[in-house]
Design an enzyme around this catalytic site. Structure first.
Site, PDB file in Angstrom:
ATOM      1  CB  SER B 133      -0.896   0.036   1.240  1.00  0.00           C
ATOM      2  OG  SER B 133      -1.780  -1.043   1.230  1.00  0.00           O
ATOM      3  N   GLY B 138      -4.236   2.469  -2.130  1.00  0.00           N
ATOM      4  CA  GLY B 138      -4.711   1.483  -1.161  1.00  0.00           C
ATOM      5  C   GLY B 138      -5.380   0.353  -1.915  1.00  0.00           C
ATOM      6  NE  ARG B 274     -23.770  -8.033  36.472  1.00  0.00           N
ATOM      7  CZ  ARG B 274     -23.596  -7.068  37.365  1.00  0.00           C
ATOM      8  NH1 ARG B 274     -22.722  -7.208  38.338  1.00  0.00           N
ATOM      9  NH2 ARG B 274     -24.305  -5.964  37.276  1.00  0.00           N
ATOM     10  N   GLY B 345     -21.773  -5.631  29.623  1.00  0.00           N
ATOM     11  CA  GLY B 345     -22.331  -4.373  30.122  1.00  0.00           C
ATOM     12  C   GLY B 345     -21.241  -3.362  30.419  1.00  0.00           C
ATOM     13  N   GLY B 346     -21.397  -2.648  31.529  1.00  0.00           N
ATOM     14  CA  GLY B 346     -20.417  -1.627  31.900  1.00  0.00           C
ATOM     15  C   GLY B 346     -19.025  -2.217  32.038  1.00  0.00           C
ATOM     16  CD  GLU B 369      -3.707  -9.410   4.074  1.00  0.00           C
ATOM     17  OE1 GLU B 369      -3.385  -8.361   4.654  1.00  0.00           O
ATOM     18  OE2 GLU B 369      -2.914 -10.356   3.884  1.00  0.00           O
TER      19      GLU B 369
END
Lengths: 260, 389
Positions: B133, B138, B274, B345-346, B369
């Site tokens: 590239s 590109g 959890r 989640g968080g 690629e």
């Protein structure tokens, strides 16, 4: 220099290890087995010694059919040949019987310059077989080596204790057990894996060693496991709510467990 | 959970076992810390990891044994790459890139070039970089401007290559350069050893993820290499580049699959551990079905790259299937890693768990690629071309 390394095929410590219900021996069927990690250090040290000079490393194990996997791993790492002592009558053997079989096998191989073992197995963890084996072979015994050099006809080893390190020397031939501090075991390479397929593995039974079935196995063991129970699951931790006296309660807890 | 695999040979299974052992002990425990350090420093490189893989023979699997390779089919090699990716994505991408750099020598080199170059490339001691590239070239590689001019028997290279993995860390650079003004037919491939005078490197790019994969510009200022460093014939460069990319896409597809598998494993474990409302969150069908879709995505990604690999191993055309695999597997990686953050989640949004790293590492798989838009171009040209005949 020729070296024999004694290795053990043990249940993978990562899996759920247990005993057989029928005779209270270690369950080797229901779990994945592998070369005892502590023995990898012994194999590595032997390979380094031979690579620095010349000679051959023979790996030796006593165990059921599956124990061949431990030999295979050592051969993949670079050991030259292997001996597998196996016989149905060996099932349930204790440390004295194991050391007898190893000693007879080493005599049959031809006493090498050095016998190297790990410091203990990761399943039984007794750590007595090296001493018993040295006694049976009538070899000087150097256990728990964390550093090893071989110079001409003598082996020098460092043993690290809690308060001091000893440097001890023994004449060859000798037996050395090594700790997990001595080196960093290599991984097999893909080429090593392919090469291992062509390396000689001999399988010997009791008859080959001139050992009577009555000398080994569960029946000949000096001790036996009467019963076993699984360790109870861990209990929930105690939660201390801080109502101004959290520090005191914490100190009391630690004191009750003799931490302070 | 390790992926269920049917390996074509016993040695293939042993390779997977070896790879898993190295992943568990050497790669997975270090990946998070090294990636974070690389992100902070801008330029840190998993040299140790590549050395371990090289010594184990895992950097040379798909090449012939006579040159020090593993002689393994792509079906096996790619599953090794997948396993590595499930432990450390940057290292898996590096493994794939390195394999790509040896391709022009293996497939287009003369016997003398193969004998001279391949043992080093396959020794596990050297790492390669693939210079294709440029900033303005590109997807449209035929527009490249880095030029090699003939001077006596030598080639003298001038120009800049962009987005080059392992820039500054590689031992050799497999370079595509313009040797005539004849558009796509004016490109050639040159082997440039590291340390060649005139070869230099810009500051590495500061990226979103995949920090262990150092990427940057490679600068050529009157870089002189002897004529025998030309791989293939003059003007054959674009053919070599496109053929290499077919194989390279499979490496990226396999790596994407491994990354997705890691994210799925993390999410599944978290969903069972959890608790909310007095039960594991995975007991809620809304979440359980997300996990099911993740599994389906990972499994289909694996199936597409294995299908393409088996075609390649059988000597059949596989360009279309490689593009399908790259498209399906990289989209799966993006979807599965996104959902893994959601399942956590968080916690998934924090750096206390690797979910956010997987998510950041996934995005590039849809880009490098060949972007997934280019993959669609490749696939549609094959399908419509076949329909016309």
């Amino acid at each position: 220099m020729n070296i024999v390394v004694c290795v053990k095929h043990v249940p993978d410590a990562q899996s759920e290890r247990t005993f057989n219900d029928s005779d209270n021996t270690t369950d080797r069927e229901g779990v994945d087995g592998l070369l005892s990690e502590l023995d990898e250090y012994a194999v590595e040290e032997a390979l380094k010694l031979v690579e620095a000079s010349e000679g051959e490393v023979t790996v030796l194990t006593v165990g059921p059919a599956g124990a061949a996997d431990a030999l295979k791993k050592a051969l993949q790492m670079g050991a030259h040949k292997a001996v597998h002592v196996t016989d149905d009558a060996i099932h349930g053997s204790d440390a004295p019987a194991t050391s007898l079989l190893l000693a007879k096998a080493i005599e049959k191989i031809g006493t090498p310059d050095v016998v190297i073992t790990g410091m203990a197995s990761t399943d039984g963890t007794m750590g007595v077989v090296p001493a018993m084996l040295a006694e049976r072979l009538n070899l000087p015994m150097v256990t728990y080596a964390s550093q090893l050099t071989i110079d001409g006809s003598a082996v020098t080893a460092r043993r690290d204790g809690d308060t001091a390190s000893e440097t001890i020397e023994a004449t060859l031939p000798a037996l050395v057990s090594v700790t997990d501090q001595i080196n960093e075991p290599r991984y097999p390479s893909f080429k090593g894996i392919m090469a291992a397929k062509k390396k000689p593995v001999e399988t010997w039974g009791l008859g080959d060693l001139g050992v009577d079935a009555g000398q080994v196995g569960l029946g000949a063991a000096w001790t036996k496991v009467d019963s076993f129970a699984k360790r109870p699951p861990r209990e929930k931790g105690e939660i201390v709510t801080d109502e101004g006296d959290g520090g005191t309660k914490l100190a009391e807890f630690l004191a009750s467990r003799k931490f302070i | 959970m390790p992926a269920t695999r049917i390996m074509p040979t016993e040695e293939g299974q042993e390779l997977i076992d070896l790879t898993r052992e190295i992943c568990d002990k050497e790669l997975r425990p270090k990946a998070g810390d090294v990636e974070a350090a690389a992100a902070a420093a801008g330029d840190a490189f998993p040299t140790e990891a590549f050395r371990t893989l090289g010594q184990a023979g895992l950097l040379s699997l798909p090449y012939p044994e006579e040159f020090g390779g593993g002689g393994q089919p792509y079906e096996v090699y790619l599953q090794v790459v997948e396993e590595i990716a499930s432990a450390w994505m940057s290292v898996a991408v590096g493994t794939s890139v390195h394999s790509l750099t040896a391709y022009p020598v293996a497939e287009y080199g003369t016997d003398a070039q193969r004998a001279a170059l391949m043992p080093g490339m396959l020794s596990g001691e050297q790492l390669g970089a693939y210079c294709l590239s440029e900033q303005q070239a590109g997807s449209d590689i035929a527009s490249m401007t880095t030029r090699a001019a003939k001077d006596g028997n030598d080639w003298v290279i001038n120009g800049r290559k962009a987005w080059i993995s392992h820039a500054g860390h590689a031992d050799y650079y497999t370079c595509f350069v313009r040797t005539s003004n004849d558009g796509g037919r004016g490109l050639s491939c040159l082997h440039v050893p590291a340390g060649t005078e005139g070869l230099s490197f810009a500051q590495p790019e500061r990226k979103m993820g995949l920090h262990g994969d150092t990427v940057g510009e490679v600068i050529f200022e009157n870089v002189r290499v002897p004529g025998e460093n030309l791989l293939g014939s003059e003007g054959q460069g674009i053919n070599i580049a496109l053929a290499a990319l077919d194989s390279g896409r499979l490496g990226i597809a396999a790596a994407s699959t491994g990354l997705a598998q890691a994210a799925l494993d993390l999410a599944a474990a978290y969903a069972t551990q959890r608790h909310q409302f007095g039960r594991p969150i995975g007991d809620n069908q809304g979440l359980a079905f997300m996990v099911a879709d993740m599994e389906a995505a990972v499994t289909s990604a694996r199936a597409t790259y294995l299908h393409a690999a088996r075609l390649k191993d059988a000597g059949r055309p596989f360009s279309k299937q490689a593009a399908v695999a790259k498209l399906v597997a990289s989209d799966a990686a993006m979807k599965v890693t996104t959902d893994a953050v959601q399942v956590l989640g968080g916690a998934g949004y924090t750096q206390d768990f690797p979910a956010e790293r997987y998510f950041r590492d996934a995005k590039i798989t849809q880009i490098f690629e060949g972007t997934n838009q280019i993959q669609r171009l490749v696939i549609s040209r094959h399908v419509l071309g076949d329909a016309r005949t």
